[in-house]
Enzyme design. Structure first.
Site, short mmCIF file in Angstrom:
data_model
loop_
_atom_site.label_atom_id
_atom_site.label_comp_id
_atom_site.label_asym_id
_atom_site.label_seq_id
_atom_site.Cartn_x
_atom_site.Cartn_y
_atom_site.Cartn_z
NE ARG A 16 -2.22 -1.37 3.53
CZ ARG A 16 -2.58 -1.02 4.77
NH1 ARG A 16 -3.67 -0.30 4.96
NH2 ARG A 16 -1.86 -1.39 5.81
CB ILE A 445 -27.67 3.47 12.39
CG1 ILE A 445 -28.66 4.50 11.85
CG2 ILE A 445 -27.50 2.33 11.40
CD1 ILE A 445 -30.09 4.01 11.74
CD GLU A 498 -22.20 -1.66 15.47
OE1 GLU A 498 -21.32 -1.55 14.59
OE2 GLU A 498 -23.41 -1.64 15.23
NE ARG A 529 -13.44 2.63 2.69
CZ ARG A 529 -13.31 1.97 3.84
NH1 ARG A 529 -12.35 2.28 4.67
NH2 ARG A 529 -14.14 1.00 4.16
CD GLU A 619 -22.91 -1.81 -1.99
OE1 GLU A 619 -22.06 -2.73 -1.97
OE2 GLU A 619 -22.89 -0.84 -1.23
CG HIS A 655 -29.18 1.09 8.45
ND1 HIS A 655 -29.94 2.25 8.41
CD2 HIS A 655 -27.96 1.43 7.98
CE1 HIS A 655 -29.19 3.23 7.94
NE2 HIS A 655 -27.99 2.76 7.67
CD GLU A 679 -27.07 7.70 3.16
OE1 GLU A 679 -26.42 8.60 2.62
OE2 GLU A 679 -26.68 6.52 3.22
CG HIS A 708 -21.95 10.44 5.13
ND1 HIS A 708 -23.31 10.19 5.01
CD2 HIS A 708 -21.34 9.24 5.01
CE1 HIS A 708 -23.50 8.89 4.82
NE2 HIS A 708 -22.33 8.30 4.82
#
Length: 766
Positions: A16, A445, A498, A529, A619, A655, A679, A708
């Site tokens: 990377r 969420i 979490e 990323r 997706e 969700h 969303e 975001h």
């Protein structure tokens, strides 16, 4: 002679290196000279490793500082006006222009006081997990050659003695990927202005001594309107007079109704994907003239498994009989979607490692297959084919892959296992009586901020520097904090936050049999990323509970209802490297049974609400609409299988975080979750039109603020959004929640936003 070539190669580096250099540059720890040096070193290394593997025609132009579509936008001068101050004195883009377009920039276009100009939209590259920057077109859009990167890299490769094939996004795919800004107009109106710049690029490449250029046109595997098909003919007839040979590359699916168009384009070659669409080969052999080059993508560029060389060679030999020396061998698509080099994996189980191939190894497979056509008796060919047969047999027969108990359980699943005991109207009455929640119940969420303390504790535990007991204590401390904050804020349904989870898929995959994990299996998602997907290698099962202890502990801290939080089977599958020897449907069913066991254990532990996130549900849709229903049927069935074992009084939430529901709303309803959170804040609740038109029957929690952004929304804004939602959805079925999880936010803005959210809900109850 058959020829071995690649459509593209990963750009991030085996360690990377590109990610690290980019982030150092953005922080100011590396100057532009240093950044460019890293890019040059990576390109040279990647060309060399492909050449050593036996690739004869190397891709150039597949390297990008952030994203290949963004690079192409700069090349064509498609730079939104708001980024013009980031250009140089001559009005041409710089590397900082590119990063401004990708990441946003301050003080552009007269903005002052640190105002940030928003980045270009990021969205999925077809049906992959890679993301591209969406080009922005205006009705008066002008195109001009503005970025020299491609030509500089051709010179670099030539100086190193390589034979290269520049890679360009084709003109129709580029227009298709973009969005019209301002007044509505047809993007095809821009084609005649765009083509001369392509002609100029081809002229420049010819002057550099290039023979072949690759035009990526994956939109030829989509359902194309007739005007786009006509535009293809017009575009390539316009470009046919350039002095270069042109290979049109299609991938991610079959040509189907576009085969006649693709076969008759005035170009010199056509690449097709035989991994995704092996059934198209006979028709292509029949339709494509044999004087053209046919490139067959027989090595999977999107997965991590070794190629079945015998199977691939059979298809190649069929084509070789007709095309002879005009047959090329390649990956199904760019190897961008594969990790870089399996040789870096020095801790993998040897048997499992023997089943895998990353980009370097896939390049070698491509070369071996080409060599097998040209010299089938060569020693290295004979040895490679024999080894491939042994490996395929080993994997097919391995008890580590096939678990009779999992298969027997799956075979015993009945239609009743996919059904809740009662209809929603009956369940919700029982649930409301049990939960005793106010109108407009508030929740989040699932995740709360992942602080540096959490990340350091997790890292120390993985490195063996922090004992399991100490790690558990650290995570329990974080859970106590999250619960206390929520109680103080007055939220109605709580989550544990979490803290113990590194990733919503990897956390569960690490606890399931049938998954393996790499150390260096990184692939680029976008920019710097990178993600390291888990690999499904065998039948999937849950040896023991995964979340029960954490959730039970969190529930012990409060009298309020605590949600159990799980990742759904479709999302687990879509965000992993999946098996190729069984269908995605079977893998989703196996995951569903494992998650079903967890749901039932949570219920037995007294948890009244279980949320099963399906962030990737949409997706998974195939690129062709004709194939949608088959996918939706098994995806819905997988969700129902994991969620339907509970009693009526246990409430199931799900969700979804994406922005288009109209075309899948019936399937979302068929999932039969008691509550769906979605969303919607960025669309000003417009997404709820789909739920209104369809008369969605169950409860809904439309997101009331965008997580975001660090911006804290005012109470009045959220009241307005909830009121808008109530005009579409009956108030008694509305929940109040943020758009998504709060993992990436800081605690101060999180608490401030939730204070206002709770106040908004209370105001609406008056």
């Amino acid at each position: 002679m058959a020829l071995a070539h690649n459509l593209g190669f990963p750009r991030i580096g085996a360690d990377r290196e590109l990610k690290k250099a980019l982030e150092a540059y953005w922080k100011g720890d590396l100057d532009q000279t240093g950044l460019r040096a890293v890019g040059q070193q990576l390109r040279a290394a990647h060309w060399q490793v492909q050449k050593e593997a036996g690739i004869e025609l190397l891709p150039v132009g597949d390297f990008a500082w952030y994203d290949q579509v963004l690079t192409h936008s700069l090349t064509l001068g498609v730079i939104p006006e708001r980024f013009s101050p980031a250009q140089d004195a001559a009005g041409l883009p710089t590397l900082d222009t590119l990063f401004a377009m990708a990441r946003g920039a301050s003080n552009c276009c007269g903005a002052s006081h640190g105002k940030t100009q928003h980045a270009q939209e990021l969205t999925k590259w077809f049906d992959t997990n890679y993301h591209y920057l969406v080009p922005e077109f205006t009705q008066d859009q002008r195109f001009q050659l503005s970025w020299e990167q491609l030509f500089e890299e051709v010179d670099e490769a030539h100086a190193l003695g390589h034979k290269v094939k520049p890679v360009l996004i084709g003109p129709l795919t580029y227009l298709w990927l973009g969005k019209a800004k301002g007044d509505s107009f047809d993007r095809l109106e821009l084609l005649d202005r765009l083509l001369p710049v392509y002609g100029e690029i081809l002229g420049r490449l010819a002057a550099q001594g290039v023979e072949w250029v690759q035009f990526d046109e994956p939109v030829l595997t989509l359902d194309l309107p007739q005007d786009w098909k006509t535009a293809f003919e017009r575009a390539y007839h316009s470009l046919q007079y350039s002095p270069l040979k042109k290979l049109v590359a299609t991938y991610f699916g079959g040509l189907e109704d576009n085969l006649g168009l693709a076969a008759t384009l005035p170009v010199d070659g056509l690449h097709i994907d035989l991994v995704r669409a092996p059934e198209q080969l006979p028709a292509v052999l029949d339709r494509l003239p044999s004087y053209k080059v046919l490139s067959l993508g027989v090595v999977n560029g999107r997965n991590v498994w070794r190629c079945d060389l015998d199977n691939a060679l059979a298809a190649l030999q069929q084509a070789h009989a007709r095309f002879g020396d005009n047959l090329w061998v390649a990956g199904s698509c760019s190897l961008l979607h594969s990790p870089v080099d399996l040789n870096r994996e020095d801790r993998l189980d040897p048997e499992l490692k023997g089943w895998l191939a990353f980009a370097v190894q896939k390049s070698r497979e491509i070369a071996i297959l080409s060599h097998a056509l040209n010299d089938p008796e060569a020693t290295e060919v004979v040895e490679a084919l024999a080894q491939s047969c042994e490996i395929q047999a080993s994997r097919a027969q391995s008890s580590r892959v096939h678990n009779p108990q999992v298969q027997a359980r799956l075979a015993s699943v009945t239609a009743a296992d996919h059904q809740r005991r009662s209809a929603f109207a009956e369940r919700i009455t029982v649930q409301r009586e049990r939960l005793k929640l106010p109108a407009f119940p508030t929740t989040t969420i699932g995740s709360f901020p992942q602080t540096s303390a959490i990340r350091l504790a997790r890292q120390a535990h993985k490195q063996g520097k922090l004992s399991l007991n100490d790690y558990t204590d650290a995570m329990r401390h974080e859970i106590r904090h999250a619960v206390q904050v929520q109680e103080n804020l007055g939220l109605d349904v709580l989550v544990h936050g979490e803290a113990e989870r590194n990733d919503m898929v990897e956390y569960f995959a690490e606890q399931l049999d049938g998954y393996l994990f790499t150390r260096f299996g990184w692939v680029q998602s976008y920019g710097s990323r990178c993600v390291k997907p888990a690999i499904i290698f065998g039948d999937l099962s849950r040896p023991q509970p995964m979340t029960v202890d954490w959730i039970r502990y969190a529930q012990s801290l409060t009298d309020k209802t605590m949600k159990g939080m799980l990742t759904g089977p479709v999302t687990m599958l879509m965000w992993s490297f999946s098996r190729e020897d069984v269908s995605r449907q079977v893998q989703a069913q196996q995951l569903a049974l494992a998650i079903r066991d967890e749901v039932l254990d949570l219920e037995r532990a007294g948890i009244k609400i279980v949320q099963i996130d399906e962030a990737a549900f949409r997706e998974g849709l195939p690129l062709r609409k004709a194939q949608w229903q088959q996918y939706l049927d098994w995806a819905v069935a997988a969700f129902r299988l994991c969620a339907s074992g509970v009693r009526d009084e246990t409430q199931i939430h799900t969700h979804m975080c994406y922005s288009e529901f109209n075309d899948v709303i019936k399937s979302i309803a068929a999932m039969d979750a008691d509550v769906i959170t979605i969303e919607t804040s960025r669309s000003d609740m417009e997404l709820l039109d789909a739920f209104e038109a369809f008369d969605y029957p169950n409860d809904i929690g439309p997101g009331v603020y965008d997580i975001h952004s660090p911006r804290v929304p005012e109470t009045a804004e959220m009241v307005s959004l909830i009121a808008k939602a109530a005009r579409r959805i009956p108030a008694e079925r509305l929940w109040v929640n943020p758009d998504c999880g709060l993992k990436t936010r800081g605690w101060p803005e999180t608490e401030a936003a939730l204070i206002n959210m709770v106040a908004a809900a209370r105001q609406l109850r008056l």
